[in-house]
Motif scaffolding. Structure first.
Motif, mmCIF file in Angstrom:
data_model
loop_
_atom_site.group_PDB
_atom_site.id
_atom_site.type_symbol
_atom_site.label_atom_id
_atom_site.label_comp_id
_atom_site.label_asym_id
_atom_site.label_seq_id
_atom_site.Cartn_x
_atom_site.Cartn_y
_atom_site.Cartn_z
ATOM 1 N N THR A 8 0.784 -1.273 -0.420
ATOM 2 C CA THR A 8 -0.054 0.031 -0.143
ATOM 3 C C THR A 8 0.863 1.322 -0.082
ATOM 4 O OG1 THR A 8 -1.542 -0.848 1.023
ATOM 5 C CG2 THR A 8 -2.002 1.284 1.442
ATOM 6 N N ARG A 9 2.123 1.536 1.153
ATOM 7 C CA ARG A 9 2.753 2.400 0.758
ATOM 8 C C ARG A 9 3.908 2.533 -0.196
ATOM 9 N NH1 ARG A 9 8.421 2.025 3.030
ATOM 10 N NH2 ARG A 9 8.617 4.159 3.598
ATOM 11 N N ASP A 10 4.057 1.589 -0.762
ATOM 12 C CA ASP A 10 5.027 1.888 -2.145
ATOM 13 C C ASP A 10 3.930 2.145 -2.915
ATOM 14 O OD1 ASP A 10 7.005 0.553 -1.022
ATOM 15 O OD2 ASP A 10 6.776 -1.651 -2.244
ATOM 16 N N LEU A 11 2.553 1.271 -3.595
ATOM 17 C CA LEU A 11 1.654 2.538 -3.805
ATOM 18 C C LEU A 11 1.251 3.523 -4.174
ATOM 19 C CD1 LEU A 11 -0.452 1.263 -6.714
ATOM 20 C CD2 LEU A 11 -1.478 1.060 -4.827
ATOM 21 N N ALA A 12 1.343 4.070 -2.930
ATOM 22 C CA ALA A 12 0.994 5.547 -2.782
ATOM 23 C C ALA A 12 1.826 6.727 -3.230
ATOM 24 C CB ALA A 12 0.502 5.843 -1.586
ATOM 25 N N LEU A 13 3.497 5.640 -2.775
ATOM 26 C CA LEU A 13 4.603 6.372 -3.379
ATOM 27 C C LEU A 13 4.779 6.688 -4.800
ATOM 28 C CD1 LEU A 13 6.678 5.401 -0.527
ATOM 29 C CD2 LEU A 13 5.851 7.682 -0.401
ATOM 30 N N THR A 14 4.564 5.565 -5.675
ATOM 31 C CA THR A 14 4.723 5.905 -7.273
ATOM 32 C C THR A 14 3.810 6.511 -7.540
ATOM 33 O OG1 THR A 14 5.201 3.121 -6.903
ATOM 34 C CG2 THR A 14 4.373 3.758 -8.661
ATOM 35 N N ALA A 15 2.523 5.832 -6.962
ATOM 36 C CA ALA A 15 1.043 6.954 -8.300
ATOM 37 C C ALA A 15 1.945 9.374 -7.796
ATOM 38 C CB ALA A 15 0.216 6.505 -7.429
ATOM 39 N N THR A 16 2.091 9.443 -6.356
ATOM 40 C CA THR A 16 2.552 10.155 -6.020
ATOM 41 C C THR A 16 3.737 10.849 -6.938
ATOM 42 O OG1 THR A 16 1.432 10.031 -3.149
ATOM 43 C CG2 THR A 16 3.798 11.353 -3.956
ATOM 44 N N PHE A 17 4.926 10.035 -6.999
ATOM 45 C CA PHE A 17 5.776 10.431 -7.562
ATOM 46 C C PHE A 17 5.834 10.696 -9.000
ATOM 47 C CE2 PHE A 17 7.805 10.053 -4.226
ATOM 48 C CZ PHE A 17 9.422 11.543 -4.012
ATOM 49 N N ALA A 18 4.900 9.693 -9.752
ATOM 50 C CA ALA A 18 3.800 10.038 -10.827
ATOM 51 C C ALA A 18 3.271 11.106 -11.500
ATOM 52 C CB ALA A 18 3.459 8.276 -11.311
ATOM 53 N N GLY A 19 2.614 11.823 -10.619
ATOM 54 C CA GLY A 19 2.354 12.958 -10.770
ATOM 55 C C GLY A 19 3.247 13.767 -10.735
ATOM 56 N N PHE A 20 4.037 14.206 -9.303
ATOM 57 C CA PHE A 20 5.239 14.884 -9.841
ATOM 58 C C PHE A 20 5.490 15.081 -10.789
ATOM 59 C CE2 PHE A 20 9.749 15.961 -8.092
ATOM 60 C CZ PHE A 20 9.191 17.128 -7.992
ATOM 61 N N ILE A 21 6.610 13.962 -11.158
ATOM 62 C CA ILE A 21 6.349 14.070 -12.968
ATOM 63 C C ILE A 21 5.388 15.113 -13.772
ATOM 64 C CG2 ILE A 21 7.679 12.776 -14.917
ATOM 65 C CD1 ILE A 21 8.069 11.257 -12.447
ATOM 66 N N ALA A 22 4.119 14.397 -13.930
ATOM 67 C CA ALA A 22 3.552 15.060 -14.861
ATOM 68 C C ALA A 22 3.654 16.540 -14.757
ATOM 69 C CB ALA A 22 2.046 14.300 -14.737
ATOM 70 N N VAL A 23 3.711 17.004 -12.556
ATOM 71 C CA VAL A 23 2.978 18.461 -12.900
ATOM 72 C C VAL A 23 4.408 19.223 -13.556
ATOM 73 C CG1 VAL A 23 3.326 19.983 -10.842
ATOM 74 C CG2 VAL A 23 1.665 18.249 -11.196
ATOM 75 N N LEU A 24 5.233 18.167 -13.410
ATOM 76 C CA LEU A 24 6.820 19.775 -14.480
ATOM 77 C C LEU A 24 6.350 19.502 -15.601
ATOM 78 C CD1 LEU A 24 9.205 17.439 -12.315
ATOM 79 C CD2 LEU A 24 8.770 19.540 -12.032
ATOM 80 N N GLY A 25 5.564 18.613 -15.908
ATOM 81 C CA GLY A 25 5.224 18.421 -17.249
ATOM 82 C C GLY A 25 4.001 20.045 -17.763
ATOM 83 N N LEU A 26 3.627 20.998 -16.790
ATOM 84 C CA LEU A 26 3.647 22.270 -17.066
ATOM 85 C C LEU A 26 4.454 23.383 -17.489
ATOM 86 C CD1 LEU A 26 0.978 22.356 -13.854
ATOM 87 C CD2 LEU A 26 0.065 21.973 -16.292
ATOM 88 N N VAL A 27 5.292 23.037 -16.533
ATOM 89 C CA VAL A 27 6.498 24.892 -16.796
ATOM 90 C C VAL A 27 6.894 24.005 -18.650
ATOM 91 C CG1 VAL A 27 9.136 25.119 -17.164
ATOM 92 C CG2 VAL A 27 7.531 23.926 -15.314
ATOM 93 N N PRO A 28 6.820 25.053 -19.564
ATOM 94 C CA PRO A 28 6.628 24.752 -20.760
ATOM 95 C C PRO A 28 8.242 24.365 -21.245
ATOM 96 C CG PRO A 28 6.167 26.914 -20.289
ATOM 97 C CD PRO A 28 6.355 26.318 -18.915
ATOM 98 N N ALA A 29 8.206 23.636 -22.839
ATOM 99 C CA ALA A 29 9.366 23.261 -22.937
ATOM 100 C C ALA A 29 10.213 24.314 -24.221
ATOM 101 C CB ALA A 29 9.328 21.825 -23.538
ATOM 102 N N PHE A 30 11.612 24.530 -24.359
ATOM 103 C CA PHE A 30 11.468 25.034 -25.424
ATOM 104 C C PHE A 30 12.704 23.969 -26.144
ATOM 105 C CE2 PHE A 30 14.569 25.714 -22.169
ATOM 106 C CZ PHE A 30 16.081 26.062 -22.625
ATOM 107 N N SER A 31 12.779 24.564 -27.308
ATOM 108 C CA SER A 31 13.385 23.290 -28.037
ATOM 109 C C SER A 31 14.661 24.487 -28.726
ATOM 110 C CB SER A 31 13.498 23.158 -29.840
ATOM 111 O OG SER A 31 12.205 21.968 -29.243
ATOM 112 N N PRO A 32 16.170 23.931 -28.407
ATOM 113 C CA PRO A 32 16.829 25.815 -28.798
ATOM 114 C C PRO A 32 17.396 25.255 -30.136
ATOM 115 C CG PRO A 32 17.818 23.475 -27.155
ATOM 116 C CD PRO A 32 16.883 23.913 -27.362
ATOM 117 N N PHE A 33 17.711 26.403 -31.056
ATOM 118 C CA PHE A 33 18.308 26.122 -32.427
ATOM 119 C C PHE A 33 17.359 24.775 -33.275
ATOM 120 C CE2 PHE A 33 21.815 26.977 -28.985
ATOM 121 C CZ PHE A 33 22.352 28.677 -30.160
ATOM 122 N N GLY A 34 15.965 24.660 -32.239
ATOM 123 C CA GLY A 34 15.632 24.075 -33.771
ATOM 124 C C GLY A 34 15.915 22.604 -33.223
ATOM 125 N N PHE A 35 16.673 22.369 -32.231
ATOM 126 C CA PHE A 35 17.091 20.422 -31.994
ATOM 127 C C PHE A 35 15.226 19.832 -31.746
ATOM 128 C CE2 PHE A 35 18.741 17.258 -29.101
ATOM 129 C CZ PHE A 35 19.492 16.850 -29.681
#
Length: 218
Positions: A8-35
């Motif tokens: 149960t603890r492992d599942l909660a931690l796994t889901a929490t960090f999957a959500g954390f990685i998803a939240v970081l996706g709100l920060v816009p990406a950029f492609s330098p020099f068209g890479f």
């Protein structure tokens, strides 16, 4: 002393960090020099997941995140999602994310508690930069139709930012481990921890377990 693994603890931690990685996706990406591969902060989440959760749970969190992306959720930076992203120039980095988290976690858990900042930084650089680039750069060259040297030169644009992320991930992981020391096994019980993760139904066999058995009186 670290607590025994709990599903149960492992599942909660796994889901929490999957959500954390998803939240970081709100920060816009950029492609330098068209890479063709954008610079994002989600690799920071991969580093932190491995450093905090360890190999198995860290990789599981990343795999859960990628599964949701594959289902079509726009969780990658720039609102990208769906199976199409796994056919583009970023595929090597996406495939390498769970591998990087696993390597980082394995190296940090191998040393055990207490968390050591220098060791954590080395583990994060090895897993989150060297291993990730070793998978991502050749795949970028393949999917973008460019030479491997050209892909390597272009990927150098990521290096300074990724080193900064590695330092930040090291500090964040240190703060988390100080607040929740039970996330890492004690240094003397690392081998027992590894075996218990692989064979959770087996009883503890270390000296720590035997010390729990009352001695017969003389």
């Amino acid at each position: 002393m670290s607590p025994s693994p709990s599903p149960t603890r492992d599942l909660a931690l796994t889901a929490t960090f999957a959500g954390f990685i998803a939240v970081l996706g709100l920060v816009p990406a950029f492609s330098p020099f068209g890479f063709p591969v954008p610079i994002t902060v989600q690799s920071l989440g991969i580093m932190i997941a491995g450093a905090v959760l360890g190999a198995r749970r860290g990789a599981a969190a990343v795999l859960l995140f990628l599964f949701l992306v594959a289902l079509g959720l726009p969780l990658l930076s720039g609102g990208r999602g769906g199976l199409g992203v796994f056919a583009g120039p970023s595929v090597g980095y996406l495939v390498g994310f769970p591998v990087a988290a696993f390597v980082i976690g394995a190296l940090i858990v191998r040393r055990g508690a207490p968390y050591h900042t220098g060791h954590g930084l080395v583990a994060i650089v090895l897993g989150g930069i060297i291993v990730l680039y070793a998978i991502g750069v050749p795949a970028t060259a393949w999917r973008a139709g460019i030479s491997l040297p050209a892909a390597m030169a272009a990927s150098a644009l990521f290096l300074v930012g990724d080193l900064a992320k590695a330092v930040l991930a090291t500090l964040v992981a240190g703060a988390v481990h100080r607040g929740y020391p039970g996330l890492l096994p004690q240094r003397g019980t690392v081998a027992e921890h590894d075996r218990h993760v692989a064979f959770p139904d087996e009883p503890l066999t270390s000296a720590r377990a035997s010390s729990r058995t009352p001695r017969a009186s003389a």
